[in-house]
Motif scaffolding. Structure first.
Motif, PDB file in Angstrom:
ATOM      1  N   ASP A  61       0.806  -1.218   0.000  1.00 48.08           N
ATOM      2  CA  ASP A  61       0.000   0.000   0.000  1.00 48.08           C
ATOM      3  C   ASP A  61       0.843   1.274   0.000  1.00 48.08           C
ATOM      4  O   ASP A  61       0.441   2.291  -0.583  1.00 48.08           O
ATOM      5  CB  ASP A  61      -0.969   0.005   1.183  1.00 48.08           C
ATOM      6  N   LEU A  62       2.032   1.260   0.609  1.00 50.88           N
ATOM      7  CA  LEU A  62       2.841   2.474   0.679  1.00 50.88           C
ATOM      8  C   LEU A  62       3.389   2.845  -0.696  1.00 50.88           C
ATOM      9  O   LEU A  62       3.316   4.012  -1.111  1.00 50.88           O
ATOM     10  CB  LEU A  62       3.973   2.299   1.680  1.00 50.88           C
ATOM     11  N   GLY A  63       3.941   1.879  -1.417  1.00 53.05           N
ATOM     12  CA  GLY A  63       4.460   2.167  -2.746  1.00 53.05           C
ATOM     13  C   GLY A  63       3.366   2.606  -3.707  1.00 53.05           C
ATOM     14  O   GLY A  63       3.553   3.527  -4.505  1.00 53.05           O
ATOM     15  N   PHE A  64       2.211   1.933  -3.632  1.00 51.09           N
ATOM     16  CA  PHE A  64       1.076   2.319  -4.470  1.00 51.09           C
ATOM     17  C   PHE A  64       0.674   3.754  -4.176  1.00 51.09           C
ATOM     18  O   PHE A  64       0.439   4.554  -5.096  1.00 51.09           O
ATOM     19  CB  PHE A  64      -0.097   1.369  -4.213  1.00 51.09           C
ATOM     20  N   ALA A  65       0.580   4.094  -2.889  1.00 52.83           N
ATOM     21  CA  ALA A  65       0.173   5.439  -2.500  1.00 52.83           C
ATOM     22  C   ALA A  65       1.175   6.478  -2.990  1.00 52.83           C
ATOM     23  O   ALA A  65       0.791   7.541  -3.496  1.00 52.83           O
ATOM     24  CB  ALA A  65       0.026   5.534  -0.983  1.00 52.83           C
ATOM     25  N   ARG A  66       2.458   6.202  -2.853  1.00 53.31           N
ATOM     26  CA  ARG A  66       3.474   7.156  -3.306  1.00 53.31           C
ATOM     27  C   ARG A  66       3.359   7.415  -4.806  1.00 53.31           C
ATOM     28  O   ARG A  66       3.402   8.563  -5.258  1.00 53.31           O
ATOM     29  CB  ARG A  66       4.863   6.617  -2.966  1.00 53.31           C
ATOM     30  N   GLN A 319       1.422   0.936   7.064  1.00 51.34           N
ATOM     31  CA  GLN A 319       2.381   1.925   6.584  1.00 51.34           C
ATOM     32  C   GLN A 319       1.709   3.134   5.940  1.00 51.34           C
ATOM     33  O   GLN A 319       2.094   4.281   6.201  1.00 51.34           O
ATOM     34  CB  GLN A 319       3.339   1.274   5.585  1.00 51.34           C
ATOM     35  N   PHE A 320       0.742   2.911   5.061  1.00 50.14           N
ATOM     36  CA  PHE A 320       0.088   4.041   4.394  1.00 50.14           C
ATOM     37  C   PHE A 320      -0.597   4.945   5.412  1.00 50.14           C
ATOM     38  O   PHE A 320      -0.435   6.173   5.393  1.00 50.14           O
ATOM     39  CB  PHE A 320      -0.919   3.531   3.361  1.00 50.14           C
ATOM     40  N   ILE A 321      -1.365   4.361   6.328  1.00 45.25           N
ATOM     41  CA  ILE A 321      -2.063   5.153   7.337  1.00 45.25           C
ATOM     42  C   ILE A 321      -1.070   5.893   8.220  1.00 45.25           C
ATOM     43  O   ILE A 321      -1.249   7.070   8.550  1.00 45.25           O
ATOM     44  CB  ILE A 321      -2.973   4.245   8.193  1.00 45.25           C
ATOM     45  N   ASP A 322       0.027   5.232   8.585  1.00 51.72           N
ATOM     46  CA  ASP A 322       1.009   5.851   9.475  1.00 51.72           C
ATOM     47  C   ASP A 322       1.723   7.020   8.808  1.00 51.72           C
ATOM     48  O   ASP A 322       2.011   8.031   9.449  1.00 51.72           O
ATOM     49  CB  ASP A 322       2.035   4.809   9.933  1.00 51.72           C
ATOM     50  N   ARG A 323       2.030   6.912   7.517  1.00 47.34           N
ATOM     51  CA  ARG A 323       2.800   7.962   6.839  1.00 47.34           C
ATOM     52  C   ARG A 323       1.917   9.095   6.319  1.00 47.34           C
ATOM     53  O   ARG A 323       2.368  10.237   6.246  1.00 47.34           O
ATOM     54  CB  ARG A 323       3.567   7.362   5.658  1.00 47.34           C
ATOM     55  N   LEU A 390      -8.330   7.977  -1.148  1.00 52.37           N
ATOM     56  CA  LEU A 390      -7.773   6.634  -1.027  1.00 52.37           C
ATOM     57  C   LEU A 390      -7.982   6.079   0.367  1.00 52.37           C
ATOM     58  O   LEU A 390      -8.416   4.922   0.540  1.00 52.37           O
ATOM     59  CB  LEU A 390      -6.281   6.691  -1.363  1.00 52.37           C
ATOM     60  N   TYR A 391      -7.699   6.887   1.371  1.00 55.13           N
ATOM     61  CA  TYR A 391      -7.800   6.407   2.757  1.00 55.13           C
ATOM     62  C   TYR A 391      -9.255   6.151   3.161  1.00 55.13           C
ATOM     63  O   TYR A 391      -9.562   5.146   3.811  1.00 55.13           O
ATOM     64  CB  TYR A 391      -7.084   7.393   3.678  1.00 55.13           C
ATOM     65  N   MET A 392     -10.163   7.030   2.775  1.00 58.86           N
ATOM     66  CA  MET A 392     -11.566   6.835   3.177  1.00 58.86           C
ATOM     67  C   MET A 392     -12.190   5.655   2.446  1.00 58.86           C
ATOM     68  O   MET A 392     -12.905   4.847   3.053  1.00 58.86           O
ATOM     69  CB  MET A 392     -12.362   8.113   2.936  1.00 58.86           C
ATOM     70  N   ALA A 393     -11.927   5.523   1.154  1.00 57.68           N
ATOM     71  CA  ALA A 393     -12.487   4.388   0.411  1.00 57.68           C
ATOM     72  C   ALA A 393     -11.896   3.069   0.898  1.00 57.68           C
ATOM     73  O   ALA A 393     -12.609   2.070   1.037  1.00 57.68           O
ATOM     74  CB  ALA A 393     -12.231   4.567  -1.082  1.00 57.68           C
TER      75      ALA A 393
END
Length: 428
Positions: A61-66, A319-323, A390-393
């Motif tokens: 999820d972190l790489g996708f989000a970046r 990771q995504f939520i934390d960053r 992204l985070y809410m969905a």
């Protein structure tokens, strides 16, 4: 003897090698490779080497989000304010495998070993936990304030657009499936008031009060004198102005303060709506001991908190939520919360899981973001708005799939002789 050169894989072929099943949506890469169903209404377009590096150096999820937040990975077929259908397809049908070492080397060589050097993350990303650890222990007053400000001190106008008139950033309670978001948020506050058995003249402490919705509802509908505390200065300023606008300043007060700095005691009730996720599991004992010290004998505490479906996993929120969303946020199972409340001296009288209601709440927030997308971009960066969608969905889907839950736990500060000031049966 001639040596047969190793076949170089395209990006699409490399992705296919890493999956157990077919790609559930159409994927197109900058090298011209394509995988996934041609008739898919949703398309992912990887535009450049930097996006590939994001995906390779932080798989998941972190790489996708970046890649997505930076604009290196484009999504077509869903609105950026609500990519729910994409996440549903990916999280339901995308399963990775671990290839043999020789195959992994071939994949890495084909994609380029140079892409294993992480590019600088997008500006919207918070520093990693190890960097924060160098700056001080987790959940000190200073570090908690910084974490809250990262998420909440964005723009009050942005929150108005996403949350709606209630300015309530916690799970609503839908009295019926077709209730509006505003009706459901009002019902949530009223349910908390009923569980706390609030009456005119009672004193309420609401810790982690956000924009003050709980203290205003208790003041307006129950005649309660309430104090709310928040670590976000923008929230406190907005809340105090709204208290005055509604003529409730004589009953409702919101302070910019750490809850640990509240000196008053003897409250009839204490509400904590969406705070426990931020304080750290190791601090639960002190947190609930503090709460009990503020509530008079016979008084009640209602703890409203996102939880895990078990008590075994790591407390980290991912990771995504934390960053990008809640730095230092931690989630655990409701059993851990119940134990901590009991050990602090509360008698736990009622417990309720409202996870389906949070899925409905998040769907409403995503729709608000879609409806007000252009206005939202006047308040925050495109990257920040993408993070929110992204985070809410993703959170909506996690609640629907029972990967996370939302629990109310009601405790009583029972007297030494066992009097809980609690009826034989309750009808909240």
């Amino acid at each position: 003897m001639s040596i047969v050169p190793e076949t170089r894989l395209t990006i699409g072929e490399a992705l296919f090698r890493l999956l157990r099943d077919d790609v559930p949506v159409r994927f197109e890469a900058f090298d011209g490779s394509v995988v996934g169903p041609e008739d898919s209404p949703i398309r992912l377009r990887l535009l450049n080497e930097r996006g590939l590096s994001y995906l390779m150096t932080a798989p998941g999820d972190l790489g996708f989000a970046r890649a997505y937040v930076s604009g290196d990975l484009q999504i077509e077929g869903v609105h950026p304010g609500d990519p729910y259908e994409l996440l549903k397809a990916v999280m339901s049908r995308l399963r990775f495998r671990v290839p043999p070492a020789t195959e992994m080397v071939q994949i890495a060589r084909s994609l380029g070993f140079g892409n294993l050097k992480p590019p600088p993350p997008p500006a919207e990303e918070h520093v990693p936990r190890w960097r924060r650890a160098l700056e001080g222990l987790r959940h000190t007053k200073v570090r908690d304030a910084e974490a809250i400000q990262h998420h909440y001190d964005v723009s009050n106008r942005f929150y108005e657009l996403v949350l709606g008139p209630s300015m309530t950033y916690t799970c609503a309670v839908f009295p019926k499936a077709d209730a509006t978001l505003e009706e459901a948020q009002a019902e949530k506050y009223d349910l908390v008031c009923r569980k706390l058995d609030l009456k005119a003249g009672d004193r309420l402490l609401d810790i982690g009060c956000g924009w003050g919705g709980m203290v205003r509802h208790a003041a307006q509908h129950y005649g309660v004198r309430g104090i709310g505390v928040t670590l976000s200065q923008q929230q406190a300023q907005w809340a105090q102005a709204e208290n005055e606008r509604q003529g409730l300043s004589d009953l409702a007060e919101v302070r910019h303060s750490d809850y640990r700095d509240v000196t008053e005691t003897g409250f009839d009730a204490l509400s904590s709506i969406g705070l426990t996720e931020h304080i750290g599991v190791r601090n639960y004992g002190d947190y609930f001991a503090f709460a009990r010290s503020k509530v008079k004998v016979g008084g009640r505490m209602l703890n409203h908190c996102i939880t895990r479906p078990d008590n075994k996993g790591r407390a980290s929120a991912g990771q995504f939520i934390d960053r990008y969303v809640f730095p230092d946020g931690e989630l655990t199972g409701v059993g851990t919360i119940v134990v901590a409340m009991q050990d602090a001296g509360f008698e736990v009288r009622h417990l309720e899981d409202l996870r389906e209601h949070y899925g409905l709440t998040l769907a409403g927030w995503c729709q608000n973001l879609v409806d007000h997308w252009d206005e939202a971009l006047d308040e925050v960066t495109l990257g920040r708005a993408k993070v929110w969608g992204l985070y809410m969905a993703g959170s909506r889907l996690a609640f629907e799939r029972n990967e996370i839950q939302l629990h109310h736990v009601l405790g009583v500060n029972t007297s030494a002789d066992g009097d809980a000031a609690y009826p034989l049966r309750v009808d909240f």
